[in-house]
Enzyme design. Structure first.
Site, PDB file in Angstrom:
ATOM      1  N   TYR A  12       0.829  -1.207   0.000  1.00  0.00           N
ATOM      2  CA  TYR A  12       0.000   0.000   0.000  1.00  0.00           C
ATOM      3  C   TYR A  12       0.861   1.253   0.000  1.00  0.00           C
ATOM      4  CZ  TYR A  12      -3.569   3.325   1.439  1.00  0.00           C
ATOM      5  OH  TYR A  12      -4.431   4.391   1.489  1.00  0.00           O
ATOM      6  N   TRP A  42       1.102   5.652  -1.674  1.00  0.00           N
ATOM      7  CA  TRP A  42       0.745   6.627  -2.704  1.00  0.00           C
ATOM      8  C   TRP A  42       1.844   6.839  -3.735  1.00  0.00           C
ATOM      9  CZ3 TRP A  42      -2.930  11.062  -2.854  1.00  0.00           C
ATOM     10  CH2 TRP A  42      -4.161  10.723  -2.267  1.00  0.00           C
TER      11      TRP A  42
HETATM   12  P1  PGD Z   1       3.487   8.117   1.753  1.00  0.00           P
HETATM   13  O1  PGD Z   1       4.220   9.003   2.685  1.00  0.00           O
HETATM   14  O2  PGD Z   1       2.714   8.789   0.661  1.00  0.00           O
HETATM   15  O3  PGD Z   1       2.487   7.311   2.690  1.00  0.00           O
HETATM   16  O4  PGD Z   1       0.488   6.126   3.564  1.00  0.00           O
HETATM   17  P2  PGD Z   1       1.594   6.034   2.375  1.00  0.00           P
HETATM   18  O5  PGD Z   1       2.398   4.809   2.638  1.00  0.00           O
HETATM   19  O6  PGD Z   1       0.946   6.186   1.050  1.00  0.00           O
HETATM   20  O7  PGD Z   1       4.473   7.009   1.176  1.00  0.00           O
HETATM   21  C1  PGD Z   1       4.780   6.897  -0.156  1.00  0.00           C
HETATM   22  C2  PGD Z   1       6.226   6.440  -0.312  1.00  0.00           C
HETATM   23  O8  PGD Z   1       6.471   6.238  -1.699  1.00  0.00           O
HETATM   24  C3  PGD Z   1       7.252   7.458   0.162  1.00  0.00           C
HETATM   25  O9  PGD Z   1       8.182   6.855   1.009  1.00  0.00           O
HETATM   26  C4  PGD Z   1       7.904   7.945  -1.148  1.00  0.00           C
HETATM   27  O10 PGD Z   1       9.267   8.301  -1.006  1.00  0.00           O
HETATM   28  C5  PGD Z   1       7.777   6.708  -2.020  1.00  0.00           C
HETATM   29  N1  PGD Z   1       7.829   6.987  -3.449  1.00  0.00           N
HETATM   30  C6  PGD Z   1       7.503   8.124  -4.107  1.00  0.00           C
HETATM   31  N2  PGD Z   1       7.651   7.947  -5.435  1.00  0.00           N
HETATM   32  C7  PGD Z   1       8.079   6.673  -5.621  1.00  0.00           C
HETATM   33  C8  PGD Z   1       8.375   5.879  -6.789  1.00  0.00           C
HETATM   34  O11 PGD Z   1       8.243   6.292  -7.918  1.00  0.00           O
HETATM   35  N3  PGD Z   1       8.768   4.600  -6.600  1.00  0.00           N
HETATM   36  C9  PGD Z   1       8.901   4.073  -5.363  1.00  0.00           C
HETATM   37  N4  PGD Z   1       9.292   2.808  -5.262  1.00  0.00           N
HETATM   38  N5  PGD Z   1       8.626   4.805  -4.234  1.00  0.00           N
HETATM   39  C10 PGD Z   1       8.205   6.070  -4.371  1.00  0.00           C
HETATM   40  C11 PGD Z   1      -0.543   7.060   3.574  1.00  0.00           C
HETATM   41  C12 PGD Z   1      -1.661   6.610   4.576  1.00  0.00           C
HETATM   42  O12 PGD Z   1      -1.303   6.951   5.923  1.00  0.00           O
HETATM   43  C13 PGD Z   1      -2.970   7.203   4.258  1.00  0.00           C
HETATM   44  S1  PGD Z   1      -3.481   7.248   2.593  1.00  0.00           S
HETATM   45  C14 PGD Z   1      -3.824   7.604   5.222  1.00  0.00           C
HETATM   46  S2  PGD Z   1      -5.298   8.384   4.821  1.00  0.00           S
HETATM   47  C15 PGD Z   1      -3.605   7.344   6.648  1.00  0.00           C
HETATM   48  N6  PGD Z   1      -3.809   8.497   7.460  1.00  0.00           N
HETATM   49  C16 PGD Z   1      -3.477   8.446   8.767  1.00  0.00           C
HETATM   50  C17 PGD Z   1      -4.100   9.267   9.790  1.00  0.00           C
HETATM   51  O13 PGD Z   1      -4.999  10.067   9.532  1.00  0.00           O
HETATM   52  N7  PGD Z   1      -3.651   9.147  11.052  1.00  0.00           N
HETATM   53  C18 PGD Z   1      -2.694   8.285  11.396  1.00  0.00           C
HETATM   54  N8  PGD Z   1      -2.305   8.230  12.680  1.00  0.00           N
HETATM   55  N9  PGD Z   1      -2.095   7.495  10.470  1.00  0.00           N
HETATM   56  C19 PGD Z   1      -2.467   7.544   9.179  1.00  0.00           C
HETATM   57  N10 PGD Z   1      -1.838   6.705   8.243  1.00  0.00           N
HETATM   58  C20 PGD Z   1      -2.318   6.570   6.875  1.00  0.00           C
END
Ligand code: PGD
Length: 781
Positions: free
Chosen positions: A109, A111
């Site tokens: 999972y 983004w």
């Molecule tokens: P991101 O920080 O977007 O978080 O969780 P998610 O895991 O999606 O992580 C994306 C990662 O992808 C980053 O480390 C980035 O460097 C990497 N990345 C970017 N581009 C690329 C690429 O091209 N290739 C590769 N291999 N990697 C790449 C998000 C999730 O967190 C979500 S959606 C929600 S809604 C939740 N919200 C909460 C909340 O409200 N409260 C708490 N306490 N916790 C939450 N967690 C959840």
């Protein structure tokens, strides 16, 4: 003159120019309110923030694949691409031919980056399906996983509910009253998965307010609604929105303010709901006086509000945050039931919206053209988990659990493959997740940057960022298709996720299956073709790929089919909902048949979950919401994110009374703790948050101190998921409940300990060696 090339991100389209070793960014001029998060992007090119070579964990190299509690504390060895691919391919083969694909977790999972082809999750799923025969997948999302299971029972498929409407237009032009449970936090509307080329939320709210629409913000935090709304702030106790909704419904019912015609022709289960709201036997009436003691809003105010919303064109909105809690189904269901009994849904400006301003593309009209999409193949493994149950799965293989009326069993996962997500940001109870990540034989992670997740991996592949490759940017409900043009050469030895998988597929003898003989450039043309054909068929402008690429942007048509909820309200027979009864289910026979005590068959008041001091006996409620200065944890090292830090840590907001009671002042470094863990934070003292509540956004990079402090894991940067519990919202949905927990706060006057992570940003261990780093910097500047 520098050359400006079109590009895009989840938080907006932009142009970029790389010259003299510097990346300049300028927002798209067609965007009415570009996101300042764009300012984080240039930091992605600083080699100090990047993974530069493949890495293998020392313990895994020395001892081979096995469960290992050294993950997160071990050192890493830089290896060549050939060696890393050889090691990973051999391990994938061992697992696939031994315990089988059922032992591979590829839910992965996250983004990652905007872009339809280099979408890391699609790439990893395609690879595991085509090359290894499948994987254990995850279903639902961290964003709206609880509602994602609930809504199909009561209102319809979540994507139809959130993506098939025109709520911003209704709000802007027609609603008299907007009652917003969880507010309309425009910081969240800045972001859409795949891109947000027109940020309409701030302008829509301002226009409605200037037309005289009245906004009511129901939230413990004032900035959950922008100032331009001139909203009345109903500072509700966290976790009590359900009680407020039920009391509003009580007034609507007892004062006969209902739309009985709409209830009769468009809903089911009203009688059950009415009996519950009015109370019978031991069950109390859900009167305003009853709700006042729970939610903190006066009975008089509740009664006045109920009369107002019944007499005006009212739009009721419920944010994603409400359902990211224990019993998270209830506020959504109760808000829907309230909107349903008010009825009038055929009138413009009236109705119900789930997720308006929780994410940018909710409330915009759907598209009338298919987006380019990478085929992910067929998954030969049927086993799945609800996405937020990852730690339970790894810690309890073979254990049974409930989900949406079914009894499921956790699989025995031996290999975890993660590309494009950061579970050590997004999951709850991170110390427990670290124990879970000690269980598999092998963990393989791709990322561009050294996160806490890469620091728990055995094999780390350095991925390019979106800036280093060509792609097509597009998102549902956004009319702009963007040519995302490569702005710079790859940093260090980073490869595109696609090329990493292609190399692994080659090593496993299945390259052709995975690549179909196409280069990345050929894939972009291939993915574009169905869109071009569909546009031509519907008599829309259908430029060929080269023209689109040259122009940098293509405006896609909006759909002209009837919208989901409005279309239904106008003619429930002709345009039924996708619920079991085809109507709005104020009570659900199917959910009732599951006999879940934590989600019965109609909206009920079950208590405050983790916000309840009797459940979680710490004095302050902590709201761990989405950050304003970055997307999730992405580019936390970027300028705009760093500018928001206080005392060098993530900022925590608290009320002056709570600060004074603890001898804490604005700008001070504090320790936030409960029995589970602790983190550091920098304090902002503000009256914009109600007393007894503190707020600390998610996304600061998890960085546990080398040793326990007071017997607990201490996160040095301020990640609230050290403090949030890893408990599901309910048996129905098993969703993420990370929005709310309880904590205590004290001034932190000790020296800052060292971070435990062996592979972490700004740690020399992350780099092959200093000279190597200088070489890479030379290459990128
Ligand atoms: P991101 O920080 O977007 O978080 O969780 P998610 O895991 O999606 O992580 C994306 C990662 O992808 C980053 O480390 C980035 O460097 C990497 N990345 C970017 N581009 C690329 C690429 O091209 N290739 C590769 N291999 N990697 C790449 C998000 C999730 O967190 C979500 S959606 C929600 S809604 C939740 N919200 C909460 C909340 O409200 N409260 C708490 N306490 N916790 C939450 N967690 C959840």
């Amino acid at each position: 003159m520098p050359e400006w090339l079109s590009h895009s991100s989840h938080w907006g389209a932009f142009s970029g120019s790389f010259r003299d070793g510097r990346l300049s960014i300028r927002p798209d001029l067609r965007d009415p309110a570009p996101s300042p998060i764009l300012n984080n992007i240039p930091a992605l090119l600083d080699a100090e923030n990047r993974l530069l070579t493949p890495m293998v964990r020392r313990g895994w190299l020395d001892n081979g694949p096995r469960p290992d509690s050294r993950r997160g504390k071990d050192s890493y060895v830089a290896v060549s691409w050939d060696r890393a691919v050889e090691l990973a391919a051999a391990e994938l083969q061992r697992i696939a031919e031994g315990p089988g694909p059922e032992s591979i977790f590829g839910g992965s999972y996250g983004w990652s980056s905007a872009g339809r082809f280099h979408h890391a999750q699609s790439q990893v799923h395609r690879f595991l399906n085509y090359v290894l025969g499948g994987y254990v997948r995850s279903v639902n999302t961290y964003s709206n996983g609880t509602a994602g299971v609930l809504l199909p029972h009561i209102l319809g498929d979540v994507s139809r509910v959130t993506r098939d409407n025109d709520d911003w237009e209704q709000l802007t032009d027609h609603s008299d009253v907007i009652l917003a449970f969880g507010g309309l936090p425009v910081r969240n509307a800045m972001v859409s998965s795949g891109g947000n080329s027109k940020h309409v939320a701030p302008g829509s709210i301002a226009k409605a307010a200037s037309r005289g629409a009245r906004f009511f913000l129901v939230s413990p935090i004032r900035d959950d609604m922008p100032e331009e709304a001139n909203a009345e702030w109903l500072a509700v106790q966290p976790g009590t929105d359900t009680a407020l909704c039920l009391a509003l419904a009580y007034v609507v019912i007892t004062e006969n303010l209902l739309d009985r015609d709409f209830i009769a022709r468009a809903t089911t289960g009203y009688d059950i709901f009415e009996a519950y709201v009015l109370g019978k036997g031991e069950e109390p009436a859900k009167s305003p006086a009853w709700a006042e003691t729970i939610c903190g809003i006066s009975a008089q105010k509740i009664a006045e509000l109920a009369r107002l919303i019944a007499s005006k064109r009212t739009l009721i909105t419920a944010s994603y945050s409400l359902q990211r809690q224990v019993f998270g189904e209830q506020p959504i269901w109760a808000a829907l039931a309230l909107a349903a009994i008010l009825g009038r849904m055929t009138e413009p400006g009236c109705g119900f919206s789930f997720g308006l301003s929780s994410i940018g593309n909710v409330g915009k009209r759907p598209l009338g053209a298919p987006l380019p999409t990478l085929d992910q193949g067929r998954n030969g493994v049927k086993t799945f988990i609800p996405v937020a149950r990852i730690a339970d799965m790894l810690l309890s293989p073979g254990e049974e659990y409930q989900y949406d009326g079914r009894t499921l069993v956790y699989p025995d996962v031996r290999l975890v493959y993660w590309a494009g997500g950061n579970p050590f940001h997004h999951h709850q109870n991170l110390p427990r997740l670290a124990r879970a990540f000690a269980q598999p034989d092998t963990i393989i992670v791709h990322d561009a940057v050294p996160t806490a997740t890469t620091a728990h991996a055995d094999i780390v592949f350095p991925a390019t960022t979106t800036l280093e490759r060509n792609d097509i940017g597009a998102a549902g409900n956004d009319t702009a298709l963007i040519a995302m043009k490569q702005l710079v050469e790859p940093v260090g030895e980073a490869l595109d996720d696609y090329d990493i998988f292609a190399r692994l597929a080659r090593a496993l003898g299945k390259e052709e299956l995975f690549t179909e003989g196409r280069s990345s450039a050929e894939w972009l043309r291939h993915l574009y073709r169905p869109l071009e054909e569909a546009l031509a068929k519907t008599n829309h402008d259908a430029p060929d790929f080269d023209t689109f690429w040259e122009d940098g942007r293509l405006e896609l048509p909006e759909s002209d089919r009837p919208l989901y909820l409005r279309g239904f309200a106008e003619d429930p027979e002709a345009r039924p909902l996708t619920t079991p009864s085809s109507r709005i289910e104020i009570a659900s026979e199917r959910i009732a048949s599951f006999n879940y005590d934590d989600c019965p068959g109609h909206p009920v008041w079950l208590g405050r979950g983790e916000a309840d001091p009797e459940v979680n006996p710490w004095p302050l409620v902590l709201i761990a919401n989405q950050p304003a200065r970055r997307l999730h944890s992405q580019i936390d090292f970027g300028q705009y994110s760093q500018d928001g830090k206080v005392a060098g840590r993530e900022a925590l907001s608290m009320h002056p009374e709570d600060a004074a009671a603890r001898g804490v002042e604005d700008g001070m470094l504090v320790r936030v703790f409960n029995d589970q863990g602790a983190c550091l934070a920098g304090v902002i003292v503000t009256t914009g948050i109600m007393p007894g509540v503190v707020q600390l956004s998610t996304g600061a990079w998890y960085s546990p101190a080398e040793t326990l402090v007071d017997g607990k894991t201490l996160c040095l940067s301020g990640n609230p998921n050290v403090l949030t519990r890893d408990v599901p919202s309910s048996k129905l949905s098993q969703g993420c409940s990370g929005q709310v927990t309880r904590v205590e706060i004290e001034a932190f006057t000790h020296s800052i300990p060292q971070s435990a992570l062996g592979l972490h940003i700004r740690s020399d261990a992350a780099m092959p060696d200093r000279q190597g780093l200088e070489d890479f910097k030379g290459k990128t500047q």
